[in-house]
Design an enzyme around this catalytic site. Structure first.
Site, PDB file in Angstrom:
ATOM      1  N   TYR A   1       0.839  -1.212   0.000  1.00  0.00           N
ATOM      2  CA  TYR A   1       0.000   0.000   0.000  1.00  0.00           C
ATOM      3  C   TYR A   1       0.875   1.265   0.000  1.00  0.00           C
ATOM      4  O   TYR A   1       0.676   2.185  -0.800  1.00  0.00           O
ATOM      5  CB  TYR A   1      -0.952  -0.010   1.197  1.00  0.00           C
ATOM      6  CG  TYR A   1      -1.737   1.272   1.350  1.00  0.00           C
ATOM      7  CD1 TYR A   1      -2.774   1.587   0.465  1.00  0.00           C
ATOM      8  CD2 TYR A   1      -1.425   2.192   2.363  1.00  0.00           C
ATOM      9  CE1 TYR A   1      -3.479   2.784   0.586  1.00  0.00           C
ATOM     10  CE2 TYR A   1      -2.128   3.377   2.491  1.00  0.00           C
ATOM     11  CZ  TYR A   1      -3.150   3.676   1.603  1.00  0.00           C
ATOM     12  OH  TYR A   1      -3.842   4.857   1.727  1.00  0.00           O
TER      13      TYR A   1
ATOM     14  N   ALA B   1       3.949   1.507  -0.951  1.00  0.00           N
ATOM     15  CA  ALA B   1       4.720   1.579  -2.195  1.00  0.00           C
ATOM     16  C   ALA B   1       3.882   2.137  -3.340  1.00  0.00           C
ATOM     17  O   ALA B   1       4.353   2.968  -4.122  1.00  0.00           O
ATOM     18  CB  ALA B   1       5.252   0.182  -2.548  1.00  0.00           C
TER      19      ALA B   1
HETATM   20  N1  LIG Z   1      -8.449   7.628   5.998  1.00  0.00           N
HETATM   21  C1  LIG Z   1      -7.140   7.701   6.138  1.00  0.00           C
HETATM   22  O1  LIG Z   1      -6.602   7.605   7.268  1.00  0.00           O
HETATM   23  C2  LIG Z   1      -6.256   7.960   4.943  1.00  0.00           C
HETATM   24  C3  LIG Z   1      -4.920   8.311   5.200  1.00  0.00           C
HETATM   25  C4  LIG Z   1      -4.090   8.578   4.116  1.00  0.00           C
HETATM   26  C5  LIG Z   1      -4.572   8.503   2.837  1.00  0.00           C
HETATM   27  N2  LIG Z   1      -5.861   8.139   2.608  1.00  0.00           N
HETATM   28  C6  LIG Z   1      -6.322   8.108   1.211  1.00  0.00           C
HETATM   29  O2  LIG Z   1      -7.387   9.003   1.086  1.00  0.00           O
HETATM   30  C7  LIG Z   1      -8.219   8.625  -0.012  1.00  0.00           C
HETATM   31  C8  LIG Z   1      -9.675   8.634   0.429  1.00  0.00           C
HETATM   32  O3  LIG Z   1      -9.845   7.629   1.414  1.00  0.00           O
HETATM   33  P1  LIG Z   1     -10.881   7.780   2.608  1.00  0.00           P
HETATM   34  O4  LIG Z   1     -10.127   7.666   3.870  1.00  0.00           O
HETATM   35  O5  LIG Z   1     -11.757   8.934   2.392  1.00  0.00           O
HETATM   36  O6  LIG Z   1     -11.666   6.402   2.469  1.00  0.00           O
HETATM   37  P2  LIG Z   1     -13.118   6.077   1.878  1.00  0.00           P
HETATM   38  O7  LIG Z   1     -14.157   6.711   2.721  1.00  0.00           O
HETATM   39  O8  LIG Z   1     -13.138   4.589   1.730  1.00  0.00           O
HETATM   40  O9  LIG Z   1     -13.116   6.765   0.440  1.00  0.00           O
HETATM   41  C9  LIG Z   1     -12.584   6.164  -0.707  1.00  0.00           C
HETATM   42  C10 LIG Z   1     -13.545   6.442  -1.857  1.00  0.00           C
HETATM   43  O10 LIG Z   1     -12.963   5.971  -3.075  1.00  0.00           O
HETATM   44  C11 LIG Z   1     -13.976   5.335  -3.846  1.00  0.00           C
HETATM   45  N3  LIG Z   1     -13.314   4.326  -4.677  1.00  0.00           N
HETATM   46  C12 LIG Z   1     -12.471   3.362  -4.267  1.00  0.00           C
HETATM   47  N4  LIG Z   1     -12.087   2.602  -5.299  1.00  0.00           N
HETATM   48  C13 LIG Z   1     -12.695   3.112  -6.405  1.00  0.00           C
HETATM   49  C14 LIG Z   1     -12.707   2.755  -7.785  1.00  0.00           C
HETATM   50  N5  LIG Z   1     -11.999   1.718  -8.257  1.00  0.00           N
HETATM   51  N6  LIG Z   1     -13.459   3.489  -8.629  1.00  0.00           N
HETATM   52  C15 LIG Z   1     -14.186   4.535  -8.171  1.00  0.00           C
HETATM   53  N7  LIG Z   1     -14.206   4.917  -6.888  1.00  0.00           N
HETATM   54  C16 LIG Z   1     -13.479   4.206  -6.016  1.00  0.00           C
HETATM   55  C17 LIG Z   1     -14.919   4.728  -2.806  1.00  0.00           C
HETATM   56  O11 LIG Z   1     -16.248   4.611  -3.298  1.00  0.00           O
HETATM   57  P3  LIG Z   1     -16.837   3.191  -3.801  1.00  0.00           P
HETATM   58  O12 LIG Z   1     -16.478   2.192  -2.766  1.00  0.00           O
HETATM   59  O13 LIG Z   1     -18.291   3.442  -3.946  1.00  0.00           O
HETATM   60  O14 LIG Z   1     -16.152   2.948  -5.104  1.00  0.00           O
HETATM   61  C18 LIG Z   1     -14.877   5.742  -1.693  1.00  0.00           C
HETATM   62  O15 LIG Z   1     -15.899   6.718  -1.837  1.00  0.00           O
HETATM   63  C19 LIG Z   1      -7.713   7.266  -0.450  1.00  0.00           C
HETATM   64  O16 LIG Z   1      -6.928   7.430  -1.613  1.00  0.00           O
HETATM   65  C20 LIG Z   1      -6.854   6.793   0.709  1.00  0.00           C
HETATM   66  O17 LIG Z   1      -5.821   5.929   0.273  1.00  0.00           O
HETATM   67  C21 LIG Z   1      -6.723   7.879   3.631  1.00  0.00           C
END
Ligand SMILES: NC(=O)c1ccc[n+]([C@@H]2O[C@H](COP(=O)([O-])OP(=O)(O)OC[C@H]3O[C@@H](n4cnc5c(N)ncnc54)[C@H](OP(=O)(O)O)[C@@H]3O)[C@@H](O)[C@H]2O)c1
Length: 246
Positions: free
Chosen positions: A150, A152
Site C-alpha cells: 500500500y 509503495a
Molecule cells: N483515511 C485515512 O486515514 C487515509 C490516510 C491517508 C490517505 N488516505 C487516502 O485518502 C483517499 C480517500 O480515502 P478515505 O479515507 O476517504 O476512504 P473512503 O471513505 O473509503 O473513500 C474512498 C472512496 O474511493 C472510492 N473508490 C475506491 N475505489 C474506487 C474505484 N476503483 N473506482 C471509483 N471509486 C473508487 C470509494 O467509493 P466506492 O467504494 O463506492 O467505489 C470511496 O468513496 C484514499 O486514496 C486513501 O488511500 C486515507
C-alpha cells in the site's frame, strides 16, 4: 456556466475525504461532479452536499478502462479542478501463502490506488482548463514511512505526479499531491477504530488529535486555488506532525 464558476471533479467523492472535498467546493458555489462505484452512496451524498448548483454523480469503477471510457459522456466537457481521492485497501489477506498471494496483494493495491488516479487523469487531460487548471491527488503518509505494498503504490503517485507536472506546466496547469496522515471518519479502515488504536494514532501527532476529512479538504482547496498557481510538482503533508519535514 459563468466564467467564475469552476467545474470540479472529485473521485471518491461519495465518502470520507473525497466527500469533504466535494462538499467544500459545493459550498463555495462550484459545479461539482463526484465519482465512485456505488450509485446509491453517490446519490445520497450529492443531495446532502449540494450548494448553489446540484452535485452531479457518476458511478464508475475507475480501475476499469472500458468502464471509464463509457462514462466519459457523463463527465463535464471542461474541468477546472480534478481531485483524485479514490483509493482503497486491498481485501484482507486470505489464508493463502506463497508467491501467488504476494503477487495478488501487490496487484490489488496497485489496481485500487494507482489506476483510478492515472486513468481518470489521463481521460480528463484534454478537458482540463488551460491555463489555470488544477490536478490534486491524494497519496498517504504510508508513501513516506512505509506500509508494504500500500505504501509503495501510494509512493508511486508522487513519482507519477512529477511527470504530470512537467507535462502540464507549459499549459499553465498545476499538479500536486496531498499526503494525509491518519484521518478518522472515513470508510477506509472499514469501521471505527478501537479507543486504544485511536489513542495510538493521536499520540503519533504533535498537535494531539487525529485528522479530520475537513483538514485534507482545506489543503486541497489551497492547492486548487488561483493563489497556488506557482506551486506544482509538489506534495503537501497534512498529518498533525506525525511525520515531519519530508
Ligand atoms: N483515511 C485515512 O486515514 C487515509 C490516510 C491517508 C490517505 N488516505 C487516502 O485518502 C483517499 C480517500 O480515502 P478515505 O479515507 O476517504 O476512504 P473512503 O471513505 O473509503 O473513500 C474512498 C472512496 O474511493 C472510492 N473508490 C475506491 N475505489 C474506487 C474505484 N476503483 N473506482 C471509483 N471509486 C473508487 C470509494 O467509493 P466506492 O467504494 O463506492 O467505489 C470511496 O468513496 C484514499 O486514496 C486513501 O488511500 C486515507
Amino acid at each position: 456556466m459563468d466564467s467564475t464558476t469552476r467545474s470540479v471533479v472529485v473521485s471518491g467523492g461519495g465518502t470520507g475525504i473525497g466527500r469533504a472535498i466535494a462538499a467544500r467546493f459545493a459550498r463555495q458555489g462550484d459545479r461539482v461532479t463526484i465519482l465512485g462505484r456505488r450509485t446509491e452512496v453517490l446519490r445520497a451524498t450529492a443531495q446532502e452536499i449540494e450548494g448553489a448548483h446540484p452535485v452531479h454523480a457518476v458511478a464508475v469503477d475507475l480501475s476499469a478502462p472500458e468502464e471509464l471510457e463509457q462514462a466519459m459522456d457523463h463527465l463535464p466537457e471542461r474541468v477546472d479542478v480534478l481531485v483524485n481521492s479514490a483509493g482503497r485497501r486491498g481485501t484482507p489477506a486470505s489464508s493463502e501463502t506463497g508467491l501467488k498471494a504476494v503477487a495478488d496483494r501487490w496487484r490489488q493495491d496497485f489496481d485500487n490506488n494507482v489506476l483510478p488516479v492515472v486513468l481518470l487523469t489521463e481521460v480528463l487531460l484534454p478537458r482540463l482548463a488551460r491555463p489555470g487548471g488544477r490536478v490534486v491527488s491524494i497519496s498517504s503518509i504510508a508513501a513516506l514511512r512505509g506500509n508494504g505494498a500500500y505504501g509503495a503504490v501510494k509512493a508511486a503517485l508522487l513519482a507519477w505526479n512529477h511527470t504530470l507536472a512537467q507535462q502540464l506546466g507549459p499549459d499553465g496547469v498545476t499538479a500536486n499531491v496531498v499526503v494525509p496522515g491518519y484521518v478518522a471518519g472515513t470508510e477506509f479502515f472499514g469501521g471505527a477504530p478501537s479507543g486504544d488504536e485511536l489513542a495510538r494514532r493521536r499520540d503519533q501527532t504533535l498537535i494531539g488529535r487525529v485528522g479530520d476529512p475537513d483538514d485534507i479538504a482545506a489543503a486541497v482547496a489551497f492547492l486548487a486555488s488561483p493563489e497556488a498557481g506557482y506551486i506544482t510538482g509538489e506534495f503537501l503533508n497534512s498529518n498533525g506532525g506525525a511525520l515531519c519535514g519530508r
